[in-house]
Enzyme design. Structure first.
Site, PDB file in Angstrom:
ATOM      1  CB  ALA A  50      -0.999   0.027   1.157  1.00  0.00           C
ATOM      2  CB  ALA A  51       4.427   2.027  -0.532  1.00  0.00           C
ATOM      3  N   GLY A  52       2.141   2.613  -2.598  1.00  0.00           N
ATOM      4  CA  GLY A  52       1.628   3.354  -3.755  1.00  0.00           C
ATOM      5  C   GLY A  52       0.290   4.009  -3.441  1.00  0.00           C
ATOM      6  CG  ASP A  53      -2.904   1.637  -2.442  1.00  0.00           C
ATOM      7  OD1 ASP A  53      -2.985   1.814  -3.671  1.00  0.00           O
ATOM      8  OD2 ASP A  53      -2.984   0.519  -1.908  1.00  0.00           O
TER       9      ASP A  53
HETATM   10  O1  RIB Z   1      -1.965  -1.783  -2.950  1.00  0.00           O
HETATM   11  C1  RIB Z   1      -2.038  -2.702  -1.899  1.00  0.00           C
HETATM   12  C2  RIB Z   1      -3.319  -3.460  -1.957  1.00  0.00           C
HETATM   13  O2  RIB Z   1      -3.328  -4.284  -3.098  1.00  0.00           O
HETATM   14  C3  RIB Z   1      -3.555  -4.412  -0.804  1.00  0.00           C
HETATM   15  O3  RIB Z   1      -4.166  -3.797   0.299  1.00  0.00           O
HETATM   16  C4  RIB Z   1      -4.384  -5.506  -1.435  1.00  0.00           C
HETATM   17  O4  RIB Z   1      -5.700  -5.547  -0.987  1.00  0.00           O
HETATM   18  C5  RIB Z   1      -4.312  -5.271  -2.938  1.00  0.00           C
HETATM   19  O5  RIB Z   1      -5.463  -4.730  -3.405  1.00  0.00           O
END
Ligand code: RIB
Length: 320
Positions: A255-258
């Site tokens: 989730a670093a990109g998120d």
């Molecule tokens: O970007 C990370 C996410 O990718 C995780 O939380 C997982 O659920 C996938 O969707």
């Protein structure tokens, strides 16, 4: 005080089942793991929680299943500060699930089983039109059907709302979609798929060129996220900029990109230019990788500002 325009995230919600092992298993291999944890995840939901944790108003448009995970995931989003009035339940469908392996360097590999995310359809975008129309920015990814993302892009375009696409998981994209984007934010794998190149061709010397190449295909701005190598920006003013990454001790890069996209959206909504917004986003991502899990790793605005102050003193980012 003027009311801030909210951000809308149209995307996925998953339950992440995470195993940590010495390394990521090879095909056919069984490894004994070190520990197992369950986190709330999904690229869309993570981006929404990243925005909310930074203190910015955000609404989520998504689908969860009618299984035991659905209500839990919706509650997790609500507790994280996200407006969930656009999160509906798909009947006789399981919720999205991600099976994640993490190695000792914090790197991951992920299998996503979309479940209810696959049932987020253009009519759900239609149902959310009042929320979308009044948004300041819309964020989306590719864990929901492409037809929904394409339809969303046409709606965002019609309403003149900036649209940020995180093209993950990687796939080729039609030029009609690329032309509707304000921001495209691929990582290294996604850049290679979009540009049709082998992984070996993308590196710190060629990234600026590929960022420009992608921008010429339609998006107003492109940011290639290269994790610990930094980020490459190709802005609508024609400039290419390299932003070095903050050096931190990585525990879990999930989730670093998120975190980056959530931080980028907030900083842009607060009026920062692309370069400064990307620097802020990079700090949000840097803090997130020092913690386990997707949504629990998202920092508050105060934590990011403390990190940035420390980074200004220590060129290595101060934590690693
Ligand atoms: O970007 C990370 C996410 O990718 C995780 O939380 C997982 O659920 C996938 O969707």
């Amino acid at each position: 005080m003027m009311r801030r325009k909210h951000i809308v995230v149209v995307g996925s919600v998953n339950l992440d089942l995470v195993g940590v092992a010495e390394r990521i298993p090879a095909p056919g291999e069984t490894l004994t793991g070190k520990n197992f944890q369950v986190f709330h995840g999904g690229k869309g939901a993570n981006q929404a929680v990243a925005v909310a944790k930074l203190g910015y108003p955000v609404c989520m448009v998504a689908k969860v299943g009618d299984d035991e995970f659905g209500e839990r995931l919706r509650r997790g989003l609500r507790d994280g500060g996200v407006n969930v009035s656009g999160v509906t339940t798909a009947k006789q469908t399981s919720s999205g699930v991600a099976l994640i392996s993490i190695d000792m360097a914090g790197q991951n590999s992920i299998i996503v089983v979309p479940g209810a995310n696959g049932k987020l359809l253009p009519r759900d975008v239609d149902n959310a039109k009042p929320t979308l129309r009044s948004a300041g920015m819309i964020l989306t990814q590719l864990e929901t059907p492409l037809e929904t993302v394409e339809y969303l892009a046409s709606v965002a375009n019609r309403y003149h709302i900036p649209l940020m696409l995180d093209p993950a998981p990687a796939r080729e994209l039609p030029s009609t979609l690329l032309r509707h984007l304000t921001l495209l934010t691929p990582n290294e794998t996604e850049t290679c798929v979009l540009c049709g190149i082998d992984a070996g061709k993308l590196n710190c010397s060629t990234a600026a060129e590929y960022a420009q190449e992608l921008r010429e295909r339609g998006p107003a701005n492109v940011i290639i996220k290269m994790g610990g190598h930094g980020a490459y920006l190709a802005g609508k003013d024609g400039r290419s900029i390299f932003l070095p990454a903050f050096k931190v001790r990585v525990v879990d890069s999930t989730a670093a990109g998120d975190a980056f996209n959530g931080g980028l959206a907030v900083a842009l909504m607060q009026g920062q230019d692309l370069e400064n917004a990307a620097r802020f986003a990079s700090a949000v991502a840097a803090v997130s990788v020092t913690r386990m899990g997707a949504q629990p790793s998202m920092p508050t605005a105060r934590q990011v500002s403390r990190f940035l102050k420390q980074a200004a003193v220590s060129p290595s980012g101060g934590t690693g």
